[in-house]
Design a protein around this motif. Structure first.
Motif, mmCIF file in Angstrom:
data_model
loop_
_atom_site.group_PDB
_atom_site.id
_atom_site.type_symbol
_atom_site.label_atom_id
_atom_site.label_comp_id
_atom_site.label_asym_id
_atom_site.label_seq_id
_atom_site.Cartn_x
_atom_site.Cartn_y
_atom_site.Cartn_z
ATOM 1 N N ILE A 46 0.778 -1.337 -0.083
ATOM 2 C CA ILE A 46 -0.194 -0.005 -0.084
ATOM 3 C C ILE A 46 0.923 1.411 0.036
ATOM 4 O O ILE A 46 0.721 2.297 -0.755
ATOM 5 N N LEU A 47 1.822 1.389 0.875
ATOM 6 C CA LEU A 47 2.902 2.518 1.002
ATOM 7 C C LEU A 47 3.517 2.593 -0.257
ATOM 8 O O LEU A 47 3.823 4.003 -0.686
ATOM 9 N N ASP A 48 3.864 1.470 -0.943
ATOM 10 C CA ASP A 48 4.439 1.859 -2.375
ATOM 11 C C ASP A 48 3.976 2.401 -3.278
ATOM 12 O O ASP A 48 4.300 3.202 -4.224
ATOM 13 N N ALA A 49 2.544 2.712 -3.193
ATOM 14 C CA ALA A 49 1.549 3.374 -4.037
ATOM 15 C C ALA A 49 1.962 4.912 -3.902
ATOM 16 O O ALA A 49 1.546 5.442 -4.751
ATOM 17 N N ARG A 57 4.404 9.843 4.068
ATOM 18 C CA ARG A 57 4.179 10.205 5.593
ATOM 19 C C ARG A 57 2.650 10.308 5.785
ATOM 20 O O ARG A 57 2.206 9.956 6.767
ATOM 21 N N ARG A 58 1.851 11.092 5.218
ATOM 22 C CA ARG A 58 0.439 11.200 5.233
ATOM 23 C C ARG A 58 -0.139 9.979 5.214
ATOM 24 O O ARG A 58 -1.067 9.755 6.238
ATOM 25 N N ALA A 59 0.200 9.195 4.319
ATOM 26 C CA ALA A 59 -0.424 7.624 4.216
ATOM 27 C C ALA A 59 -0.072 7.053 5.484
ATOM 28 O O ALA A 59 -0.853 6.281 5.989
ATOM 29 N N LEU A 60 1.115 6.784 5.882
ATOM 30 C CA LEU A 60 1.630 6.100 6.929
ATOM 31 C C LEU A 60 0.782 6.633 8.307
ATOM 32 O O LEU A 60 0.432 5.939 9.128
ATOM 33 N N ILE A 79 8.153 3.218 9.695
ATOM 34 C CA ILE A 79 8.742 4.709 10.065
ATOM 35 C C ILE A 79 10.256 4.685 9.759
ATOM 36 O O ILE A 79 10.514 5.793 9.182
ATOM 37 N N ALA A 80 11.057 3.824 10.164
ATOM 38 C CA ALA A 80 12.365 3.900 9.952
ATOM 39 C C ALA A 80 12.718 3.884 8.636
ATOM 40 O O ALA A 80 13.725 4.443 8.086
ATOM 41 N N ALA A 81 11.947 3.204 7.542
ATOM 42 C CA ALA A 81 12.180 3.234 6.286
ATOM 43 C C ALA A 81 11.790 4.412 5.446
ATOM 44 O O ALA A 81 12.423 4.617 4.291
ATOM 45 N N LEU A 82 11.402 5.625 6.021
ATOM 46 C CA LEU A 82 11.185 6.834 5.693
ATOM 47 C C LEU A 82 12.385 7.573 5.414
ATOM 48 O O LEU A 82 13.303 7.576 6.325
ATOM 49 N N GLU A 83 12.660 8.241 4.387
ATOM 50 C CA GLU A 83 13.837 8.861 3.863
ATOM 51 C C GLU A 83 14.183 10.036 4.764
ATOM 52 O O GLU A 83 15.082 10.237 5.151
ATOM 53 N N ARG A 84 13.026 10.973 5.123
ATOM 54 C CA ARG A 84 13.362 12.235 5.710
ATOM 55 C C ARG A 84 13.002 12.023 7.223
ATOM 56 O O ARG A 84 12.020 11.499 7.685
ATOM 57 N N GLU A 85 13.870 12.664 8.189
ATOM 58 C CA GLU A 85 13.573 12.647 9.492
ATOM 59 C C GLU A 85 12.382 13.473 10.112
ATOM 60 O O GLU A 85 11.433 12.957 10.750
ATOM 61 N N VAL A 86 11.755 14.433 9.092
ATOM 62 C CA VAL A 86 10.582 15.178 9.507
ATOM 63 C C VAL A 86 9.533 14.190 9.230
ATOM 64 O O VAL A 86 8.518 14.220 10.167
ATOM 65 N N ASP A 87 9.607 13.482 8.131
ATOM 66 C CA ASP A 87 8.526 12.419 8.024
ATOM 67 C C ASP A 87 8.275 11.141 9.062
ATOM 68 O O ASP A 87 7.212 10.792 9.745
ATOM 69 N N ARG A 88 9.678 10.945 9.425
ATOM 70 C CA ARG A 88 9.731 9.927 10.671
ATOM 71 C C ARG A 88 8.895 10.599 11.951
ATOM 72 O O ARG A 88 8.261 9.860 12.725
#
Length: 129
Positions: A46-49, A57-60, A79-88
């Motif tokens: 789902i997140l890969d979409a 980030r909004r989807a997660l 969460i750890a797989a997100l690229e940006r810290e702000v998104d995490r």
């Protein structure tokens, strides 16, 4: 139980059929009820979409806020797989508001935030939930 493969494919297809990021987020919102019990493979699909950045980030955050995944450990992996810290940080706050950041889970989540101020905010949210 894990959402069936057929359901995961149908949900992914419904999300991917939307051409805009906001359309995809709205499609996810409509499908959240069907994702209860979804496992990590389904959730990653789902997140890969969603493209990396604010949309993913909004989807997660939407998934976490709806209780998906049920496991805090699985949520931390996503969460750890997100690229940006702000998104995490945004996603960690959603997990904290869910009441899932306690003990070792809180310690692991704090490792994903580099700023002392960000860690303090996360601890405050976690203790309030």
């Amino acid at each position: 139980t894990e959402t069936s493969r057929f359901d995961a494919l149908a949900i992914s297809a419904a999300i991917e059929s939307e051409s805009s990021s906001l359309g995809r987020l709205r499609a996810l919102d409509r499908e959240l009820i069907n994702l209860s019990g979804a496992g990590p493979v389904t959730i990653r699909r789902i997140l890969d979409a969603f493209p990396n950045g604010w949309v993913r980030r909004r989807a997660l955050v939407a998934l976490i806020s709806s209780g998906v995944p049920a496991s805090a450990a699985q949520a931390l992996e996503l969460i750890a797989a997100l690229e940006r810290e702000v998104d995490r940080r945004w996603c960690l706050a959603a997990l904290a508001q869910r009441g899932d950041l306690v003990g070792k889970t809180l310690e692991k989540s704090l490792e994903l935030v580099s700023s002392p101020a960000g860690r303090r905010r996360l601890q405050i949210i976690a203790t309030r939930s």
